[in-house]
Design a protein around this motif. Sequence first.
Motif, mmCIF file in Angstrom:
data_model
loop_
_atom_site.group_PDB
_atom_site.id
_atom_site.type_symbol
_atom_site.label_atom_id
_atom_site.label_comp_id
_atom_site.label_asym_id
_atom_site.label_seq_id
_atom_site.Cartn_x
_atom_site.Cartn_y
_atom_site.Cartn_z
ATOM 1 N N UNK A 189 0.861 -1.193 0.000
ATOM 2 C CA UNK A 189 0.000 0.000 0.000
ATOM 3 C C UNK A 189 0.890 1.233 0.000
ATOM 4 N N UNK A 190 0.270 2.383 -0.223
ATOM 5 C CA UNK A 190 0.950 3.661 0.049
ATOM 6 C C UNK A 190 -0.039 4.523 0.832
ATOM 7 N N UNK A 191 0.520 5.386 1.687
ATOM 8 C CA UNK A 191 -0.318 6.314 2.447
ATOM 9 C C UNK A 191 0.243 7.718 2.258
ATOM 10 N N UNK A 192 -0.538 8.742 2.512
ATOM 11 C CA UNK A 192 -0.057 10.122 2.315
ATOM 12 C C UNK A 192 1.135 10.436 3.204
ATOM 13 N N UNK A 193 2.084 11.143 2.612
ATOM 14 C CA UNK A 193 3.222 11.641 3.397
ATOM 15 C C UNK A 193 2.889 13.088 3.782
#
Length: 482
Positions: free
Chosen positions: A39-43
């Motif tokens: 997954x990716x999440x907001x930085x």
Amino acid sequence: MKLLNETELLLERCYIDGQWVDAPARLAVHNPATGEQIATVPRLGAEETRQAIAAAERAGVAWRALTGKERAGYLRRWFDLVMAHIDPLANLLTAEMGKPLSEARGEIAYGASYIEWFAEEAKRIYGDVIPATQGDKRLLTIKQPVGVVAAITPWNFPNAMLARKIAPALAAGCTVVAKPAEQTPLSALALARLAAEAGIPPGVINIVTGDPVAIGGELTGNPLVRKLTFTGSTGVGKLLLRQCADTVKKVSMELGGNAPFIVFDDADIDAAVEGAMVSKYRNTGQTCVCANRLYVQDGVYDAFVAKLSQQVAALQVGNGMQPGVTQGPLIDVKALAKVEAHIADALAQGAKVVTGGKPHALGGTFFEPTILRDVTAGMKVAQEETFGPVAPVFRFRDEQDVVVQANASEFGLAAYFYSRDIGRIWRVAEAIEAGMIGVNTGLISTEVAPFGGIKQSGCGREGSRYGIEDYLEIKYLCLGGI
Ligand SMILES: NC(=O)c1ccc[n+]([C@@H]2O[C@H](COP(=O)([O-])OP(=O)(O)OC[C@H]3O[C@@H](n4cnc5c(N)ncnc54)[C@H](O)[C@@H]3O)[C@@H](O)[C@H]2O)c1
Ligand SMILES: O=C[C@H](O)CS(=O)(=O)O
């Protein structure tokens, strides 16, 4: 009750003021067992954190105005939803953190037990009526919520460590801005999704993922935040304590450990081995209350090492999603390097490997469950938190000797000892410098008991009837002219 599936619980956006917030800058989340990106999440950074704090401040007005019983209702619904989703939550947890699925399920239930506990405690926030010393006065105290709470949590228990903070905060009438560890944000976002499903109003819980330094700088420096609760390493805890000083925030610190595990010659050796296995190798040795130093009295040293070695040999290393696996991977290559460095240091100073001692044939960050014998106080395994599946077994001569050795640490979180002598049990329990002591057991954590340490393992307590106090202010009212 509407059940969400795993896809609906896999959130790749942050949760701020009841909105799922996206951003082009991303943080990748990897499965430590396979190295795959899952997954990716907001930085996010300081600006979004400011927005989350402002949202928490706004939401706090209505949230604190509810009665304890009304807040309890929300928490109870959240508990019911978490328990109804234990399978997808556990799958997410194992995917992002690596622990075996059975342990992940255990963690979800453990985290939920804090939500259940504080749903009950919400209704029991009592003040006092104080006998006045003057006839025309009436004295009393009331307890009020601290306000906006910042929570920063570690990767090793990404669900339970957050639930252990949000539950008492909400029960007390506080609102929360939380930053999960960058390695394991998915469990936190899934908890927020279920909190929204439970009807907990927008802004009461906010989850911000991204740059820990930028987010942490805002959480510790913003005057609207009245409390910081942190679980993580002692080094980062000290930094955050310093950063909170300028706005004099209340702080709770759940920090590092270096637990002694002591086996006296009057102990039940089989029980001691069983306790050592659960205390040392749970979560592949990546827990703050793991036995970090095992001390065994001379007369039973060889027997204990032999029995422990048999049990360790039966551990199954592998991907936590596979049935029967009891040891997952270490969280990352940095953790693997620390374990290898600790073993190399011990061997260079004369320790011997009884079993394990090197990276597992599976590769990646898998490591062989390890026992070291003939270890001494000058080794890193004695002085530092290894945070891996390594059991260094020290000898000791007598009770006085081992208490001195056990207390020779700047840490004081958990400790364990095995003895069947009631006099010794009282003497050693009172002499050991730790916040929590397991006597003839290696598993002590429960929501009904105060969890926390002394010395450089932290301050404050989580869970129990004490845990909510850290989220309350005592206000003294003096009524004159009666
Ligand atoms: N006492 C307890 O209850 C308890 C529980 C779990 C883990 N721990 C401890 O945590 C450590 C392992 O967890 P970890 O590796 O995640 O710890 P860590 O201190 O590296 O990170 C913990 C959290 O702090 C954040 N962080 C790191 N640097 C920061 C900064 N400059 N500003 C703001 N936030 C920052 C991280 O992003 C993470 O969310 C071990 O020492 C373990 O003993 C203690
Ligand atoms: O690692 C830290 C956790 O607090 C361990 S436990 O699950 O609470 O024992």
